[in-house]
Motif scaffolding. Structure first.
Motif, mmCIF file in Angstrom:
data_model
loop_
_atom_site.group_PDB
_atom_site.id
_atom_site.type_symbol
_atom_site.label_atom_id
_atom_site.label_comp_id
_atom_site.label_asym_id
_atom_site.label_seq_id
_atom_site.Cartn_x
_atom_site.Cartn_y
_atom_site.Cartn_z
ATOM 1 N N ARG A 170 -26.118 -15.688 -30.700
ATOM 2 C CA ARG A 170 -26.454 -14.723 -31.607
ATOM 3 C C ARG A 170 -27.576 -13.901 -32.153
ATOM 4 O O ARG A 170 -27.668 -13.090 -33.001
ATOM 5 N N HIS B 26 -22.078 -20.191 -29.082
ATOM 6 C CA HIS B 26 -23.241 -19.095 -28.613
ATOM 7 C C HIS B 26 -24.554 -18.718 -29.688
ATOM 8 O O HIS B 26 -24.580 -17.316 -29.884
ATOM 9 N N GLN B 27 -24.950 -19.751 -30.016
ATOM 10 C CA GLN B 27 -26.344 -19.300 -30.509
ATOM 11 C C GLN B 27 -26.840 -18.776 -30.568
ATOM 12 O O GLN B 27 -27.876 -17.575 -30.879
ATOM 13 N N GLU C 230 -16.500 -9.940 -33.428
ATOM 14 C CA GLU C 230 -17.707 -11.073 -34.005
ATOM 15 C C GLU C 230 -18.772 -9.885 -34.027
ATOM 16 O O GLU C 230 -19.448 -9.569 -34.630
ATOM 17 N N ALA C 231 -18.956 -9.327 -32.631
ATOM 18 C CA ALA C 231 -20.111 -8.953 -32.080
ATOM 19 C C ALA C 231 -19.666 -7.266 -32.712
ATOM 20 O O ALA C 231 -20.776 -7.005 -32.669
ATOM 21 N N LEU D 56 -20.149 -13.096 -26.253
ATOM 22 C CA LEU D 56 -19.245 -13.176 -28.319
ATOM 23 C C LEU D 56 -17.624 -12.554 -28.133
ATOM 24 O O LEU D 56 -17.654 -11.765 -26.919
ATOM 25 N N THR E 275 -20.711 -7.116 -36.624
ATOM 26 C CA THR E 275 -22.228 -7.471 -36.769
ATOM 27 C C THR E 275 -23.187 -6.670 -36.383
ATOM 28 O O THR E 275 -24.116 -5.950 -36.962
ATOM 29 N N ALA F 213 -25.730 -12.277 -37.742
ATOM 30 C CA ALA F 213 -25.215 -12.220 -36.872
ATOM 31 C C ALA F 213 -25.647 -13.936 -36.230
ATOM 32 O O ALA F 213 -24.807 -14.273 -35.451
ATOM 33 N N LEU F 214 -25.898 -14.266 -37.267
ATOM 34 C CA LEU F 214 -26.469 -15.586 -36.682
ATOM 35 C C LEU F 214 -25.355 -16.580 -37.803
ATOM 36 O O LEU F 214 -25.077 -17.823 -37.991
#
Length: 395
Positions: free
Chosen positions: A172, A168-169, A258-259, A254, A262, A344-345
């Motif tokens: 991100r 999911h780069q 994780e989201a 995502l 962030t 985020a990355l």
């Protein structure tokens, strides 16, 4: 009344006045609608149904399997439908019931479409046409096309990824840029608002009445805290609303944990960044008596907000592991904008997160002392701009 009670009282007044402001409500609603709309548009554009309906005549139904396999290999959606004859298929294409009709020809394939053939389907049909011609040539030479195709299908290419990109780069990156943009906009909006509030009270002589009953640092701290709470509320509404919209619409695939992590870090850095910049804005606001004069004296603070944003959007998308960005994201004046992008990355180690927060909090402690001294020495002085030397001088 104690000092902290005074701070809470001033902060509560700022919070109440600004939350009731039409500008605040309209801005918040407009930005939230914009974020939700962006999530919906991304979902519609990225997740729309691109499946093509293709007709094949009953006499040439054997071509269905190669068409489906080629489309799958090129990640093109397809549904095939058998039609009694070519004339019927052409009529359905003309009526819009079919997107295309595919028939065999001596040199490969013929395809009939109503208007135009897109590049994706042109590539699919080219693959099938070459396969048809190859099978014919193998048969002419006495070979078995099925056996040759099985041997070809069994071949593979083994790929070794020396530095694979995280999953999911792209998402991100979008999330990181969106977080940094919200922080940048918030700092550019609410940082100068602190200066404007100080100047308004100073020019109207209200501050003289207030300082007759409260200490200067409590007035400054209450104003910064109150405006900071308003900024935090808006940030939470926008970040939370945008995240929910992106997850619900499917624009963001995502993992929700994780989201959410962030977004939480972005809010934390927004709070830290606000105090890093609001305290200097309060100090420079106390040094001038007119709104027209604040632009020149506050330009270095504004530049300190703009530079990390420009560096971030210029370098991070193409090189997330850039060494310069990694170093700058540790510095307090750059961290509020750059660190959320790196978080985020997934390129910010834990030790860098901890170090950047510690350094930022340490600088806030220093700024509290310096800004408090400048505010105390300058806020009651009207007329010409107070110099930094005079503002920093011990009383």
């Amino acid at each position: 009344m104690g000092s902290w009670a005074t701070v809470r009282l001033v902060a509560g007044r700022e919070l109440g006045v600004r939350l009731r402001s039409k500008v605040f409500r309209i801005t918040t609603v407009a930005l939230l609608v914009l974020l939700v709309g962006a999530a919906v548009v991304i979902d519609l554009v990225g997740g729309g149904d691109s499946t093509e309906s293709v007709g094949v005549t009953a006499a040439e139904s054997a071509i269905t399997a190669p068409l489906t396999a080629a489309a799958r290999s090129l990640d093109v959606g397809i549904t095939t439908r058998e039609v009694p004859d070519e004339a019927t298929g052409l009529r359905q294409v003309a009526d819009g019931d079919l997107d295309a009709l595919v028939t065999a020809s001596p040199n490969g394939l013929r395809v009939a479409v109503k208007e135009d053939l897109n590049d994706e389907w042109r590539a699919v049909l080219a693959v099938v046409a070459r396969q048809q011609v190859l099978d014919n040539e193998i048969s002419v030479l006495g070979g078995d096309p099925a056996r040759v195709n099985e041997a070809v299908a069994a071949t593979r290419v083994d790929v070794t990824q020396l530095d694979p990109a995280p999953a999911h780069q792209g998402e991100r990156l979008v999330l990181g840029i969106a977080a940094a943009l919200l922080i940048y906009m918030g700092l550019m909006l609410y940082g100068p608002a602190v200066s404007q509030g100080v100047i308004e009270e100073k020019s109207s002589r209200v501050v003289e009445l207030l300082l007759s009953t409260v200490r200067p640092w409590t007035l400054m701290a209450g104003k910064v805290l109150g405006i900071g709470l308003v900024a935090l509320i808006q940030m939470i509404v926008l970040a939370g609303g945008g995240l929910v919209a992106a997850l619900v619409t499917g624009a963001l695939s995502l993992p929700s944990g994780e989201a959410t992590g962030t977004v939480i870090w972005s809010v934390v850095w927004y709070v830290i960044g606000f105090f890093l910049y609001a305290l200097p804005f309060a100090a420079v606001g106390a040094m001038v008596s007119r709104q027209e004069d604040v632009g020149g004296i506050s330009s270095p603070i504004v530049l300190a907000i703009v530079v990390p944003w420009v560096l971030g959007i210029s370098i991070v998308p193409g090189d997330p592991d850039n060494g310069l960005i990694a170093v700058l994201s540790l510095l307090p004046i750059f961290a509020p904008v750059l660190m959320p992008m790196r978080i985020a990355l997934g390129v910010a180690p834990v030790w860098q997160l901890v170090l950047s927060v510690v350094l930022a909090l340490a600088l806030i402690g220093v700024l509290v002392r310096l800004a408090g001294r400048i505010y105390r020495n300058a806020v009651l002085r009207t007329g010409a701009r107070v110099s930094f030397r005079d503002a920093l001088r011990e009383a």
